[in-house]
Design an enzyme around this catalytic site. Structure first.
Site, PDB file in Angstrom:
ATOM      1  N   HIS A 217       5.205   7.247  10.276  1.00 57.97           N
ATOM      2  CA  HIS A 217       5.307   6.171   9.283  1.00 57.97           C
ATOM      3  C   HIS A 217       5.801   6.769   7.971  1.00 57.97           C
ATOM      4  O   HIS A 217       5.003   7.114   7.098  1.00 57.97           O
ATOM      5  CB  HIS A 217       3.937   5.505   9.097  1.00 57.97           C
ATOM      6  CG  HIS A 217       3.962   4.280   8.228  1.00 57.97           C
ATOM      7  ND1 HIS A 217       3.086   3.231   8.397  1.00 57.97           N
ATOM      8  CD2 HIS A 217       4.751   3.929   7.185  1.00 57.97           C
ATOM      9  CE1 HIS A 217       3.326   2.302   7.488  1.00 57.97           C
ATOM     10  NE2 HIS A 217       4.346   2.712   6.744  1.00 57.97           N
TER      11      HIS A 217
ATOM     12  N   GLU B 282       7.361   3.424  12.294  1.00 60.36           N
ATOM     13  CA  GLU B 282       6.830   2.230  11.653  1.00 60.36           C
ATOM     14  C   GLU B 282       6.993   2.326  10.148  1.00 60.36           C
ATOM     15  O   GLU B 282       7.055   3.424   9.583  1.00 60.36           O
ATOM     16  CB  GLU B 282       5.355   2.015  12.017  1.00 60.36           C
ATOM     17  CG  GLU B 282       4.416   3.131  11.597  1.00 60.36           C
ATOM     18  CD  GLU B 282       2.985   2.884  12.028  1.00 60.36           C
ATOM     19  OE1 GLU B 282       2.774   2.217  13.068  1.00 60.36           O
ATOM     20  OE2 GLU B 282       2.068   3.351  11.325  1.00 60.36           O
TER      21      GLU B 282
ATOM     22  N   HIS C 261      -4.829   0.588  14.150  1.00 60.83           N
ATOM     23  CA  HIS C 261      -5.497   0.712  12.864  1.00 60.83           C
ATOM     24  C   HIS C 261      -7.009   0.785  13.052  1.00 60.83           C
ATOM     25  O   HIS C 261      -7.641  -0.155  13.507  1.00 60.83           O
ATOM     26  CB  HIS C 261      -5.175  -0.410  11.880  1.00 60.83           C
ATOM     27  CG  HIS C 261      -5.379   0.015  10.441  1.00 60.83           C
ATOM     28  ND1 HIS C 261      -4.394   0.624   9.701  1.00 60.83           N
ATOM     29  CD2 HIS C 261      -6.460  -0.033   9.645  1.00 60.83           C
ATOM     30  CE1 HIS C 261      -4.862   0.911   8.492  1.00 60.83           C
ATOM     31  NE2 HIS C 261      -6.120   0.527   8.445  1.00 60.83           N
TER      32      HIS C 261
END
Length: 237
Positions: free
Chosen positions: A43, A70, A190
């Site tokens: 990310h 991401e 998450h």
């Protein structure tokens, strides 16, 4: 089978704290695959405080499983993804200064822009996933956008899990059912960890992929990276 994609951002955070290449982000990615991970997630953020854009380019030829990038779809991020052409891009509505992802997309408000972004990625053969909450309308819109998958933002599940696992997982199960009815693959990520991962996987056995970084790398401090990855994979059997 639900795939485990290891987010290696925290490895880059540790490296960046001292400079140099220790720990070696590229070696860790290759080792994660050797230890059983079915994917690698990164990310990159605008300030490059952990994964750098240069890391992404260097990782691409090394990864033999699945590469998931991401991030927030700024033009710079989109150009990076289009050049690297990972297996999957996950669109996340992070503010530029967010410490970590803390919400899914409102796909009604952002429908027009997301539609253009999804079309651009899909036209290049890049599987596109929308990071999303449990609102049914947001999920239905993701299908209308032309996305291939949604990634369920599971922090609310993780926060509630210890008090009431069944209640915690219910909205995610219902959302996953809606996603599947709309032809979407379902990822999750998450705050998933060794305590709560098996339960959500049992409730939603058709999860395509879970992306886990912070908890897995933290567990690796005690277990070692190989055993940590194997422990997470055991939760997905």
């Amino acid at each position: 089978m639900t795939k485990l994609s290891v987010n290696i951002n925290k490895i880059a955070t540790l490296r960046n704290a001292r400079g140099g290449d220790n720990p070696d982000v590229q070696k860790v990615a290759v080792d994660c695959e050797a230890f059983g991970a079915e994917g690698i997630t990164v990310h990159p953020r605008p300030d490059e405080r952990h994964i750098r854009y240069s890391d992404v380019y260097q990782l691409k030829p090394l990864i033999t499983t699945e590469f998931n990038i991401e991030g927030y779809p700024s033009r710079n991020f989109m150009d990076l993804v289009l050049k690297v052409k990972p297996h999957q891009v996950t669109l996340v509505p992070d503010a530029h200064d967010a410490i970590t992802s803390n919400a899914g997309w409102d796909t009604t408000i952002h429908f027009s822009r997301l539609s253009e972004i999804v079309e651009e990625f899909c036209s290049k053969g890049i599987r596109t996933s929308i990071f999303i909450g449990t609102n049914f309308k947001d999920i239905e819109n993701a299908a209308k956008l032309g996305a291939d998958r949604v990634e369920l933002y599971t922090e609310p599940y993780a926060s509630m899990y210890s008090d009431n696992p069944a209640a915690a997982v219910q909205p995610f199960l219902e959302s996953a059912i809606i996603a599947r009815k709309n032809g979407l693959g379902v990822n999750a990520g998450h705050d998933l960890n060794l305590e709560n991962l098996e339960y959500i996987h049992t409730a939603i056995p058709w999860l395509e992929e879970v992306s886990i970084g912070h908890a897995l790398i933290s567990d690796a401090l005690y277990l070692g990276l190989k055993k940590a990855i194997q422990s997470y994979k055991n939760c997905l059997k």
